[in-house]
Design an enzyme around this catalytic site. Structure first.
Site, PDB file in Angstrom:
ATOM      1  CB  ALA A  70      -0.833   0.038   1.284  1.00  0.00           C
ATOM      2  N   GLY A 109       0.709  -5.254   1.139  1.00  0.00           N
ATOM      3  CA  GLY A 109      -0.349  -5.152   0.197  1.00  0.00           C
ATOM      4  C   GLY A 109      -0.119  -6.037  -1.108  1.00  0.00           C
ATOM      5  CD  GLU A 112      -2.441  -7.597   2.949  1.00  0.00           C
ATOM      6  OE1 GLU A 112      -2.244  -6.337   2.613  1.00  0.00           O
ATOM      7  OE2 GLU A 112      -3.115  -7.852   3.958  1.00  0.00           O
ATOM      8  CD  GLU A 132       1.692  -5.514   5.695  1.00  0.00           C
ATOM      9  OE1 GLU A 132       2.730  -6.140   5.747  1.00  0.00           O
ATOM     10  OE2 GLU A 132       0.857  -5.776   4.630  1.00  0.00           O
TER      11      GLU A 132
HETATM   12  C1  LIG Z   1      -9.039   5.255  10.244  1.00  0.00           C
HETATM   13  C2  LIG Z   1      -9.803   3.717   9.558  1.00  0.00           C
HETATM   14  C3  LIG Z   1      -9.538   3.391   8.116  1.00  0.00           C
HETATM   15  C4  LIG Z   1     -10.085   2.167   8.027  1.00  0.00           C
HETATM   16  C5  LIG Z   1      -9.542   1.762   6.583  1.00  0.00           C
HETATM   17  C6  LIG Z   1      -9.360   0.423   6.415  1.00  0.00           C
HETATM   18  C7  LIG Z   1      -8.966   0.092   5.220  1.00  0.00           C
HETATM   19  C8  LIG Z   1      -8.005  -0.985   5.366  1.00  0.00           C
HETATM   20  C9  LIG Z   1      -7.130  -1.227   3.966  1.00  0.00           C
HETATM   21  C10 LIG Z   1      -5.755  -1.269   4.324  1.00  0.00           C
HETATM   22  C11 LIG Z   1      -4.970  -2.042   3.338  1.00  0.00           C
HETATM   23  C12 LIG Z   1      -3.674  -2.634   4.002  1.00  0.00           C
HETATM   24  C13 LIG Z   1      -2.853  -2.954   3.104  1.00  0.00           C
HETATM   25  C14 LIG Z   1      -1.437  -3.595   3.546  1.00  0.00           C
HETATM   26  O1  LIG Z   1      -1.709  -4.574   4.547  1.00  0.00           O
HETATM   27  C15 LIG Z   1      -0.645  -2.232   4.328  1.00  0.00           C
HETATM   28  C16 LIG Z   1       0.768  -2.234   3.461  1.00  0.00           C
HETATM   29  O2  LIG Z   1       0.833  -2.885   2.270  1.00  0.00           O
HETATM   30  S1  LIG Z   1       1.828  -1.239   4.350  1.00  0.00           S
HETATM   31  C17 LIG Z   1       3.096  -1.274   3.099  1.00  0.00           C
HETATM   32  C18 LIG Z   1       3.922  -2.407   3.282  1.00  0.00           C
HETATM   33  N1  LIG Z   1       5.144  -2.423   2.242  1.00  0.00           N
HETATM   34  C19 LIG Z   1       6.231  -1.741   2.782  1.00  0.00           C
HETATM   35  O3  LIG Z   1       6.434  -1.565   4.070  1.00  0.00           O
HETATM   36  C20 LIG Z   1       7.579  -1.646   2.019  1.00  0.00           C
HETATM   37  C21 LIG Z   1       7.995  -0.467   2.014  1.00  0.00           C
HETATM   38  N2  LIG Z   1       9.286  -0.300   0.908  1.00  0.00           N
HETATM   39  C22 LIG Z   1      10.433  -0.752   1.096  1.00  0.00           C
HETATM   40  O4  LIG Z   1      10.686  -1.473   2.055  1.00  0.00           O
HETATM   41  C23 LIG Z   1      11.461  -0.164   0.237  1.00  0.00           C
HETATM   42  O5  LIG Z   1      11.063   0.621  -0.446  1.00  0.00           O
HETATM   43  C24 LIG Z   1      11.556  -1.413  -1.121  1.00  0.00           C
HETATM   44  C25 LIG Z   1       9.941  -1.503  -1.724  1.00  0.00           C
HETATM   45  C26 LIG Z   1      12.229  -2.637  -0.616  1.00  0.00           C
HETATM   46  C27 LIG Z   1      12.181  -0.809  -2.033  1.00  0.00           C
HETATM   47  O6  LIG Z   1      13.477  -0.454  -1.624  1.00  0.00           O
HETATM   48  P1  LIG Z   1      14.709   0.584  -2.605  1.00  0.00           P
HETATM   49  O7  LIG Z   1      14.568   0.156  -3.879  1.00  0.00           O
HETATM   50  O8  LIG Z   1      15.768   0.574  -1.481  1.00  0.00           O
HETATM   51  O9  LIG Z   1      14.134   1.753  -2.429  1.00  0.00           O
HETATM   52  P2  LIG Z   1      13.489   3.012  -1.397  1.00  0.00           P
HETATM   53  O10 LIG Z   1      13.251   2.327   0.016  1.00  0.00           O
HETATM   54  O11 LIG Z   1      14.548   4.010  -1.399  1.00  0.00           O
HETATM   55  O12 LIG Z   1      12.006   3.641  -1.928  1.00  0.00           O
HETATM   56  C28 LIG Z   1      12.050   4.236  -3.182  1.00  0.00           C
HETATM   57  C29 LIG Z   1      11.181   5.307  -2.849  1.00  0.00           C
HETATM   58  O13 LIG Z   1       9.770   4.952  -2.865  1.00  0.00           O
HETATM   59  C30 LIG Z   1       9.012   5.111  -1.556  1.00  0.00           C
HETATM   60  N3  LIG Z   1       8.266   4.009  -1.097  1.00  0.00           N
HETATM   61  C31 LIG Z   1       8.547   2.783  -0.970  1.00  0.00           C
HETATM   62  N4  LIG Z   1       7.999   1.867  -0.443  1.00  0.00           N
HETATM   63  C32 LIG Z   1       6.572   2.684  -0.248  1.00  0.00           C
HETATM   64  C33 LIG Z   1       5.415   2.452   0.219  1.00  0.00           C
HETATM   65  N5  LIG Z   1       4.875   1.528   0.497  1.00  0.00           N
HETATM   66  N6  LIG Z   1       4.650   3.564   0.142  1.00  0.00           N
HETATM   67  C34 LIG Z   1       4.929   4.934  -0.042  1.00  0.00           C
HETATM   68  N7  LIG Z   1       6.117   5.162  -0.545  1.00  0.00           N
HETATM   69  C35 LIG Z   1       7.013   4.031  -0.693  1.00  0.00           C
HETATM   70  C36 LIG Z   1      10.157   5.517  -0.667  1.00  0.00           C
HETATM   71  O14 LIG Z   1       9.728   6.246   0.298  1.00  0.00           O
HETATM   72  C37 LIG Z   1      11.484   6.199  -1.544  1.00  0.00           C
HETATM   73  O15 LIG Z   1      10.781   7.590  -1.946  1.00  0.00           O
HETATM   74  P3  LIG Z   1      11.543   8.684  -1.232  1.00  0.00           P
HETATM   75  O16 LIG Z   1      11.134   8.643   0.103  1.00  0.00           O
HETATM   76  O17 LIG Z   1      12.902   8.401  -1.592  1.00  0.00           O
HETATM   77  O18 LIG Z   1      10.938   9.710  -2.049  1.00  0.00           O
END
Ligand SMILES: CCCCCCCCCCCCC[C@H](O)CC(=O)SCCNC(=O)CCNC(=O)[C@H](O)C(C)(C)COP(=O)(O)OP(=O)(O)OC[C@H]1O[C@@H](n2cnc3c(N)ncnc32)[C@H](O)[C@@H]1OP(=O)(O)O
Ligand SMILES: NC(=O)c1ccc[n+]([C@@H]2O[C@H](COP(=O)([O-])OP(=O)(O)OC[C@H]3O[C@@H](n4cnc5c(N)ncnc54)[C@H](O)[C@@H]3O)[C@@H](O)[C@H]2O)c1
Length: 729
Positions: A70, A109, A112, A132
């Protein structure tokens, strides 16, 4: 801008092999499931499902990355657009087989979504996981319910509660993916999809399965709970993850999903999730360094590093040598005497041996270290890291020699903890190439590297040190030059208050307990015993606070213009240096012992000390311990921001999370201050300063006062106040 983004973000549709629809998740850089991508996916998937010519569907990610999950930025706002839970349900319910082609990563996500597919094919180098929990959340698009239905409960629980990422081959072993290939995963998925057209899909829909359980599942879950409680250091997300997985055991899939959503909402609105997500972006922001001169990560190139040298093979030099070699850089390691050289070599070779076994590195790594007493051998190195004793005249003598022996463009780094980088640079002919590289012990393990520029340090030297940090898989943070830089300058006040609290009536056990309850893995006195009290003692001597070079003036308990606690000096003079001598703030079973026990001698000594110096003992409660230890440290953080020694509060917080084990779910000291509320921090500092006017560091900084006067703006906007503050100076 929005248009460009909209154009780039989509679930692209194409047909392959006639009857296969290929949907490519496209949202650079890591294909996050943002609002726009979800909207586009919804439409595209419907189209594929509705098209009678399409017999199977393959989902992949653009640019060799399946999906980073996400979009974390969206968690701060309102949820809108198609829900990921519903999209994944559509995928799972599809009558046509859906295959995920996982390249790069399928995280959160992303995984998922892949679990909603009927089959998963991954490239060998891909990684999957549920990170997460590291963001203070849980997998909330069905992941906490589908994974336990797919693999063993033990593995599902471990992956969900730790956030550990695993390689595709491990995922294959666990049963998360169905096939792994070292060729093109998308091509394989397309071929695979063609082969399974028309085959029954019911058994592939994970929501229809029940969670396979070990025989005594109740006690298994109880034990897991106890273990998570013990290791989570106050973080709530791992416990919520366990509750969600528990629901997969005892509830239907739909009830489990409901529980997952409930827990997600609770976590999402918690301060811990905000802190952890802040920390995620703060860590990435440190790469985008800048210097007051206008030099930045964007406009400066790093030098290539072919060979390095390390001078001084004590505690730090050994770890630094190993860290460099692990990063693929050959090292010439230098000592001052044969005995020290041999001792250093033995330890380094055994450390490399361990790394060699652990990481299955090739033998060549062990041959990348050369050992010598001769500084003249450093002519050909591109970078030197000096790690000799913390003594200015010794460091200057070495830098003077390096200046004449090394090539004119060698980067000269010092691993000093506190000393003035510019004074060290002043004895060289290339002060622009002198830069501080402050590692943390053990240097081959700890992730933080403070990169310190002096007034004459060139951007190239900084860029090279930052690139090296990355190569060593460390988090580099660029900071300005001052005594103790960012980390130790703040830490000094934390330690100082802890000593004052002992003088005023506390005992080490009490102080440590409060700090550990806050979430530090060890209280300050345990840390001091572990590192050796003499480290700080030597620094105090070097600063003329104690010992033969003590600056005249002051008194036993007042030096350098403020209150001074000589407790640590007294212990050191008696030879009580911590674990290595079997006694320090705690007592150990033997010299080198690791288990701290009650130090009756110290408690009696503290009573006598208070009596001797007429100190009125008072009850020191938990709040006072926490506030007295943390708020002065935070206050110094504000001074550091005012002085532009750190470019942002994020940089300070990352230094504390990665270098000083500040609990990540509290974001770091500056984020913690913003959570507690700046007015409260200010009030408490004023209060304690009034009671202890002889501790000048309790006086609130002008930046803190200014932020409070301006309504305590959010941490992300402090930069503007700092700029304005500086422009008025
Ligand atoms: C209040 C009531 C509300 C109720 C609503 C209910 C709705 C429910 C729906 C919820 C659904 C949930 C879904 C899910 O379970 C939740 C998630 O998925 S959370 C996200 C999980 N993913 C991660 O944690 C991955 C995070 N990213 C990384 O680990 C790394 O970025 C990578 C993917 C391994 C890549 O690594 P690298 O190549 O080294 O690159 P960078 O780390 O430098 O990243 C590049 C650039 O991308 C930005 N970025 C990376 N991942 C995300 C992300 N998931 N979201 C946003 N941005 C992301 C990162 O910040 C870098 O950008 P920069 O900061 O340099 O500008
Ligand atoms: N120990 C820590 O936790 C820590 C953390 C960060 C930074 N530092 C800094 O790192 C530096 C080294 O600290 P340490 O704890 O490794 O010290 P240490 O006493 O363990 O090791 C210093 C080594 O330098 C060698 N040495 C001294 N003079 C030399 C010379 N002229 N030529 C070659 N070698 C020489 C000594 O023989 C010794 O082996 C200090 O500046 C210290 O402040 C220490």
């Amino acid at each position: 801008m929005t248009q460009t983004l909209a154009a780039a973000t989509m679930a692209a549709y194409r047909r392959a092999a006639g009857c296969i629809a290929v949907i490519t998740l496209t949202n650079p850089p890591v294909n996050t499931l943002s609002y726009l991508l979800r909207e586009s996916f919804y439409e595209t998937f419907r189209r594929a499902n509705a098209d009678a010519e399409v017999k199977a569907i393959v989902i992949c990610g653009a640019d060799g990355k399946f999906c980073g999950g996400a979009d974390i930025k969206e968690f701060a706002g309102k949820f809108s657009g198609p829900s990921l839970v519903a999209l994944i349900d559509d995928v799972e319910q599809s009558k046509k087989p859906v295959v995920a082609a996982i390249e790069g990563m399928a995280l959160g996500g992303g995984l998922e979504l892949a679990l909603g597919c009927h089959y998963r094919i991954a490239h060998t180098k891909a990684q999957v996981g549920f990170p997460e929990v590291t963001l203070g959340l849980l997998p909330a698009a069905g992941g906490s319910q589908r994974l336990p239905r797919l693999i063993t409960l033990t593995s599902a629980l471990e992956l969900i509660t730790t956030g550990r990422r695993i390689s595709a081959p491990e995922a294959l072993k666990l049963g998360i993916v169905d096939k792994v290939t070292d060729k093109n995963a998308l091509d394989m998925a397309i071929d695979f999809a063609r082969d399974i057209i028309g085959k029954p899909l019911e058994s592939r829909r994970l929501s229809l399965r029940t969670t396979p359980c070990p025989p005594d599942v109740e006690s298994f879950l109880d034990e897991a709970l106890a273990s998570i409680r013990k290791h989570s250091r106050g973080a709530i997300a791992p416990l919520a993850c366990l509750q969600a997985v528990r629901a997969s055991v005892y509830s239907t899939f739909d009830e489990g999903l409901k529980k997952e959503q409930e827990l997600f909402k609770m976590l999402l609105t918690s301060g811990q999730a905000r802190a952890l997500q802040y920390s995620f972006f703060a860590q990435r922001a440190t790469k985008k360094w800048s210097m007051p001169s206008g030099a930045t990560w964007k406009n400066t190139s790093a030098r290539p590093l072919r060979k390095a040298a390390v001078i001084g093979l004590g505690t730090m030099g050994r770890g630094i040598t190993v860290a460099l070699i692990k990063a693929g850089i050959p090292v010439i390691a230098v000592e001052m005497g044969l005995k020290q050289l041999e001792a250093g070599k033995t330890v380094i070779m055994s450390m490399l041996e361990k790394e060699f076994k652990k990481k299955q590195l090739t033998k060549a790594y062990r041959e990348m270290a050369a050992f010598t007493l001769d500084l003249a051998k450093l002519q050909e190195v591109d970078l030197v890291v000096e790690a000799v004793f913390e003594n200015m005249s010794l460091k200057k003598q070495i830098f003077q020699q390096l200046s004449s022996l090394c090539s004119a463009d060698a980067i000269l780094c010092t691993n000093t903890s506190t000393l003035d980088i510019d004074e060290i640079a002043s004895v060289t002919t290339t002060p622009h190439l002198v830069v501080g590289m402050h590692f943390f012990a053990p240097a081959h393990v700890m992730k933080l590297l403070e990169v310190i520029y002096g007034p004459r340090t060139s951007p190239t030297a900084v860029a090279t040190a930052m690139q090296l940090a990355q190569q060593m898989e460390k988090v580099g943070v660029v900071v300005g030059n001052c005594n103790g830089f960012v980390g130790n300058r703040m830490f000094k006040l934390y330690a100082e208050q802890a000593y004052f609290l002992l003088e005023e009536g506390a005992i080490p056990e009490q102080v440590d307990q409060v700090l550990e309850d806050f979430g530090f893995p060890m209280g300050i006195f345990k840390v001091s015993d572990l590192s050796g009290l003499d480290i700080e003692w030597k620094i105090r001597q070097e600063q003329g606070l104690t010992g033969p070079k003590q600056i005249p003036g002051g008194s036993f308990r007042h030096r350098a213009g403020g209150r001074y606690s000589p407790l640590l000096d007294i212990l050191c003079e008696r030879g009580y240096l911590g674990q290595k001598t079997g006694q320090g703030w705690y007592l150990y079973e033997k010299p080198g012992g690791r288990v701290p026990t009650f130090n009756l001698w110290l408690h009696k000594f503290l009573e006598e000390y208070r009596e001797l110096h007429g100190i009125q003992k008072h009850y020191v409660g938990q709040d006072e311990i926490l506030e007295r230890c943390l708020y002065p440290l935070i206050n110094m953080g504000f001074h550091i921001l005012e002085e532009r020694i750190a470019a942002s509060p994020e940089d300070i917080d990352i230094i504390y999370v990665f270098g000083y084990s500040w609990p990540r779910h509290w974001g770091g000291p500056m984020f913690y201050a913003s959570m507690v509320g700046l007015p409260r921090v200010l009030d408490k500092l004023n209060y304690y300063h009034e009671i202890h006017p002889d501790i000048p560091t309790l006086e609130p900084s002008s930046l803190l006062k200014k932020l409070v006067a301006n309504g305590s703006p959010p941490i992300g906007t402090w930069g503007a106040f700092i700029k304005e503050h500086n422009s008025k100076l």
